[in-house]
Design a protein around this motif. Structure first.
Motif, PDB file in Angstrom:
ATOM      1  N   PRO A  14       0.817  -1.226   0.000  1.00 48.50           N
ATOM      2  CA  PRO A  14       0.000   0.000   0.000  1.00 48.50           C
ATOM      3  C   PRO A  14       0.845   1.268   0.000  1.00 48.50           C
ATOM      4  O   PRO A  14       0.324   2.362  -0.201  1.00 48.50           O
ATOM      5  N   THR A  15       2.156   1.106   0.198  1.00 51.83           N
ATOM      6  CA  THR A  15       3.081   2.258   0.201  1.00 51.83           C
ATOM      7  C   THR A  15       4.215   2.002  -0.776  1.00 51.83           C
ATOM      8  O   THR A  15       5.389   2.126  -0.433  1.00 51.83           O
ATOM      9  N   SER A  17       5.170   3.773  -3.285  1.00 50.91           N
ATOM     10  CA  SER A  17       5.957   4.981  -3.534  1.00 50.91           C
ATOM     11  C   SER A  17       6.977   5.202  -2.422  1.00 50.91           C
ATOM     12  O   SER A  17       8.109   5.630  -2.681  1.00 50.91           O
ATOM     13  N   LEU A  18       6.593   4.914  -1.170  1.00 48.19           N
ATOM     14  CA  LEU A  18       7.555   4.992  -0.069  1.00 48.19           C
ATOM     15  C   LEU A  18       8.618   3.919  -0.229  1.00 48.19           C
ATOM     16  O   LEU A  18       9.799   4.163   0.083  1.00 48.19           O
ATOM     17  N   ALA A  19       8.234   2.755  -0.712  1.00 45.83           N
ATOM     18  CA  ALA A  19       9.221   1.700  -0.952  1.00 45.83           C
ATOM     19  C   ALA A  19      10.275   2.157  -1.946  1.00 45.83           C
ATOM     20  O   ALA A  19      11.459   1.814  -1.821  1.00 45.83           O
ATOM     21  N   ALA A  20       9.864   2.932  -2.945  1.00 46.26           N
ATOM     22  CA  ALA A  20      10.825   3.467  -3.914  1.00 46.26           C
ATOM     23  C   ALA A  20      11.830   4.381  -3.224  1.00 46.26           C
ATOM     24  O   ALA A  20      13.041   4.334  -3.509  1.00 46.26           O
ATOM     25  N   ILE A  21      11.345   5.210  -2.297  1.00 49.11           N
ATOM     26  CA  ILE A  21      12.259   6.051  -1.519  1.00 49.11           C
ATOM     27  C   ILE A  21      13.152   5.179  -0.646  1.00 49.11           C
ATOM     28  O   ILE A  21      14.339   5.461  -0.458  1.00 49.11           O
ATOM     29  N   GLY A  22      12.577   4.086  -0.122  1.00 47.74           N
ATOM     30  CA  GLY A  22      13.363   3.166   0.700  1.00 47.74           C
ATOM     31  C   GLY A  22      14.513   2.544  -0.060  1.00 47.74           C
ATOM     32  O   GLY A  22      15.589   2.328   0.496  1.00 47.74           O
ATOM     33  N   VAL A  23      14.286   2.236  -1.345  1.00 52.83           N
ATOM     34  CA  VAL A  23      15.372   1.699  -2.177  1.00 52.83           C
ATOM     35  C   VAL A  23      16.513   2.708  -2.262  1.00 52.83           C
ATOM     36  O   VAL A  23      17.692   2.347  -2.146  1.00 52.83           O
ATOM     37  N   LYS A  24      16.162   3.979  -2.444  1.00 50.66           N
ATOM     38  CA  LYS A  24      17.183   5.030  -2.522  1.00 50.66           C
ATOM     39  C   LYS A  24      17.931   5.162  -1.199  1.00 50.66           C
ATOM     40  O   LYS A  24      19.174   5.234  -1.175  1.00 50.66           O
ATOM     41  N   LEU A  25      17.199   5.166  -0.070  1.00 49.88           N
ATOM     42  CA  LEU A  25      17.838   5.303   1.226  1.00 49.88           C
ATOM     43  C   LEU A  25      18.716   4.100   1.546  1.00 49.88           C
ATOM     44  O   LEU A  25      19.790   4.238   2.140  1.00 49.88           O
ATOM     45  N   SER A  26      18.263   2.909   1.140  1.00 54.67           N
ATOM     46  CA  SER A  26      19.064   1.704   1.362  1.00 54.67           C
ATOM     47  C   SER A  26      20.359   1.767   0.560  1.00 54.67           C
ATOM     48  O   SER A  26      21.426   1.375   1.047  1.00 54.67           O
ATOM     49  N   HIS A  27      20.263   2.281  -0.668  1.00 56.49           N
ATOM     50  CA  HIS A  27      21.475   2.430  -1.493  1.00 56.49           C
ATOM     51  C   HIS A  27      22.441   3.433  -0.879  1.00 56.49           C
ATOM     52  O   HIS A  27      23.663   3.237  -0.897  1.00 56.49           O
ATOM     53  N   LEU A  28      21.897   4.513  -0.326  1.00 56.27           N
ATOM     54  CA  LEU A  28      22.745   5.525   0.326  1.00 56.27           C
ATOM     55  C   LEU A  28      23.288   5.038   1.667  1.00 56.27           C
ATOM     56  O   LEU A  28      24.207   5.657   2.206  1.00 56.27           O
ATOM     57  N   ASP A  29      22.707   3.944   2.184  1.00 56.17           N
ATOM     58  CA  ASP A  29      23.036   3.451   3.522  1.00 56.17           C
ATOM     59  C   ASP A  29      22.886   4.584   4.531  1.00 56.17           C
ATOM     60  O   ASP A  29      23.775   4.854   5.344  1.00 56.17           O
ATOM     61  N   HIS A 409       1.907   7.153   0.057  1.00 58.92           N
ATOM     62  CA  HIS A 409       0.908   6.090   0.138  1.00 58.92           C
ATOM     63  C   HIS A 409       0.242   5.822  -1.203  1.00 58.92           C
ATOM     64  O   HIS A 409      -0.974   5.627  -1.293  1.00 58.92           O
ATOM     65  N   VAL A 410       1.051   5.820  -2.252  1.00 59.69           N
ATOM     66  CA  VAL A 410       0.584   5.342  -3.555  1.00 59.69           C
ATOM     67  C   VAL A 410       0.866   3.848  -3.608  1.00 59.69           C
ATOM     68  O   VAL A 410       2.011   3.418  -3.464  1.00 59.69           O
ATOM     69  N   SER A 411      -0.172   3.067  -3.783  1.00 59.60           N
ATOM     70  CA  SER A 411      -0.016   1.604  -3.753  1.00 59.60           C
ATOM     71  C   SER A 411       0.599   1.092  -5.054  1.00 59.60           C
ATOM     72  O   SER A 411       0.696   1.815  -6.052  1.00 59.60           O
ATOM     73  N   GLY A 412       1.017  -0.165  -5.035  1.00 53.08           N
ATOM     74  CA  GLY A 412       1.598  -0.757  -6.231  1.00 53.08           C
ATOM     75  C   GLY A 412       2.212  -2.118  -5.942  1.00 53.08           C
ATOM     76  O   GLY A 412       2.038  -2.683  -4.860  1.00 53.08           O
ATOM     77  N   LEU A 413       2.909  -2.630  -6.922  1.00 55.80           N
ATOM     78  CA  LEU A 413       3.543  -3.942  -6.832  1.00 55.80           C
ATOM     79  C   LEU A 413       5.050  -3.801  -6.913  1.00 55.80           C
ATOM     80  O   LEU A 413       5.567  -2.964  -7.671  1.00 55.80           O
ATOM     81  N   LEU A 414       5.760  -4.597  -6.135  1.00 58.90           N
ATOM     82  CA  LEU A 414       7.214  -4.627  -6.166  1.00 58.90           C
ATOM     83  C   LEU A 414       7.675  -6.006  -6.594  1.00 58.90           C
ATOM     84  O   LEU A 414       7.118  -7.017  -6.139  1.00 58.90           O
TER      85      LEU A 414
END
Length: 457
Positions: A14-15, A17-29, A409-414
């Motif tokens: 359900p989030t 779009s937040l997961a996409a930001i999480g990918v960026k933050l994980s890459h930045l550590d 909170h834009v939903s989607g599939l990962l």
């Protein structure tokens, strides 16, 4: 069920779009300095103490206004966990126990780690002091809590008389909307006592040497408008915009105004120069009185104190220096510059309370509450940075609440590859916001080999 995830299929979130930001933050550590610096003395059974702090941090971005919501907002969303680099999520009560195990030393360690993160990723650290002033707003806001909590004392809590709680002091880099410093104080501590430690902490975070301090404006309200506090700031080389602390002195100075000028934007307000010389200050300042008509016809008064010249005050507002010859324009510029506190630090507190639940997570132990406040300031900055990454005109004016509630909170599939890394994010094409920031998101994650789309063929 939450210990593993089938990596060959897509998983709904359900989030997304937040997961996409999480990918960026994980890459930045982003959380790396915290894992390295913060050493909480607690046994590791399934999750390390810093992993549990990370879960609390992610839950803030996911909109949790209470740590109990970790179980519903994060623990049930395995795809979101994995996007942030977590294979599983700790149960909320375990996260609470970790916070309760924190000591004053851990608070100091987290402050040091946040300084490192801030210096690496913030814009205000790289401010061009030659091109213009750095503006720092300093203020405090009440955090009401139960009477049995540590350092919960009677103090000022807007609209809540006889309430007990604590106070959070903040230094905001207003031009960039970034929280430079957050510190927790007892409920009876006012800005007059907290100003110096807050400014000293900001100096350390931003590496403000003498030259940078001379190009930095400290803007405060009447809570720290005492002669001692303002002289301390002036002696350190700062420029100031402040409000007089003493009510009796305000009335006396207002009586020295020889000509009141009508505010062109507000018919019930007028202002004028204080004619009494500003003795007692270690550097030259200008003072002007402001009066506003009350409902009963009487006036309420205030006195503003500023060390900026007329040309500097106009330049800060982006106005032409030619207006320096117009006394009314100069007066209006000083008053407007002070008024902009409302859209600066006051708005930042309001956004954190509404969007990140700043006042809704109360811990009895003072150190535990301080850790939550610091995680909240990191979450605040991440939201600000994410808004910059999603360089979409539609959301650039969004505050913390709309960013967390709507944008994240834009939903989607990962979809994950065999190693558990995100390789594709499919946002819900029925979400209007998804169409607004899909291209910036694609640009952001393309270097990480993550495909972002709306599921269109």
């Amino acid at each position: 069920m939450n210990e593993s995830i089938t990596l060959t299929t897509k998983h709904f979130s359900p989030t997304a779009s937040l997961a996409a930001i999480g990918v960026k933050l994980s890459h930045l550590d982003l959380f790396g300095p915290i894992r390295t610096t913060v050493q909480i003395r607690q046994k590791t059974i399934k999750h390390t103490p810093t992993d549990k702090l990370y879960d609390a941090f992610i839950s803030l971005l996911a909109g949790a206004h209470g740590l109990v919501e970790i179980n519903t907002r994060l623990r049930t969303d395995a795809a979101l966990q994995q996007a942030f680099g977590r294979r599983a999520c700790a149960e909320q009560s375990v996260v609470q126990e970790t916070l309760d195990a924190c000591t004053a030393e851990n608070v100091t360690q987290l402050q040091q780690a946040l300084d490192e993160i801030y210096r690496e990723h913030s814009q205000s650290v790289h401010h061009d002091y030659q091109a213009g002033f750095q503006l720092l707003d300093v203020d405090m806001s009440g955090l009401p809590c139960g009477p049995k909590a540590a350092f919960a004392t009677k103090g000022y809590f807007a609209g809540q008389y006889h309430r007990r709680g604590r106070q959070v002091g903040r230094v905001l880099a207003t031009q960039y909307e970034e929280v430079v410093v957050d510190r927790l104080f007892a409920g009876n501590v006012q800005l007059v006592k907290a100003l110096q430690p807050l400014v000293e902490a900001a100096e350390a975070t931003l590496h403000l040497d003498e030259a940078k301090r001379a190009r930095t404006i400290i803007r405060v309200d009447a809570g720290s408008g005492t002669l001692d506090d303002l002289n301390w700031l002036l002696a350190r080389g700062y420029e100031i915009m402040a409000k007089e602390y003493s009510g009796q002195r305000v009335l006396r100075l207002a009586r020295t105004v020889t000509e009141w000028v009508q505010d062109p934007d507000w018919s019930e307000r007028s202002f004028g120069w204080v004619t009494e010389p500003p003795t007692g200050y270690v550097r030259p300042v200008r003072r002007l009185a402001v009066r506003c008509r009350r409902q009963d016809g009487t006036f309420a008064y205030g006195v503003l104190i500023c060390s900026l010249s007329a040309e500097q005050g106009l330049a800060v507002l982006g106005r032409s220096s030619s207006q320096a010859a117009d006394p009314t324009a100069v007066l209006a510029a000083y008053v407007t510059f002070y008024d902009q506190r409302g859209g600066g630090i006051e708005t930042s507190f309001k956004g954190d309370k509404q969007g990140l639940g700043l006042t809704t997570r109360n811990k009895k132990r003072f150190e535990a509450q301080h850790m939550l406040v610091l995680l909240g300031s990191l979450a605040h900055n991440v939201v600000v940075w994410a808004r910059q990454w999603l360089s979409c005109q539609k959301i650039q004016h969004y505050g913390l609440l709309r960013m967390v509630r709507d944008v994240f909170h834009v939903s989607g599939l990962l979809r994950f590859d065999a190693s558990g890394s995100v390789v594709e994010i499919v946002l819900n094409q029925q979400a209007c916001l998804a169409h607004s920031f899909i291209r910036p998101l694609q640009t952001l994650l393309a270097p990480l080999c993550v495909v972002v789309n709306l599921g269109e063929t």
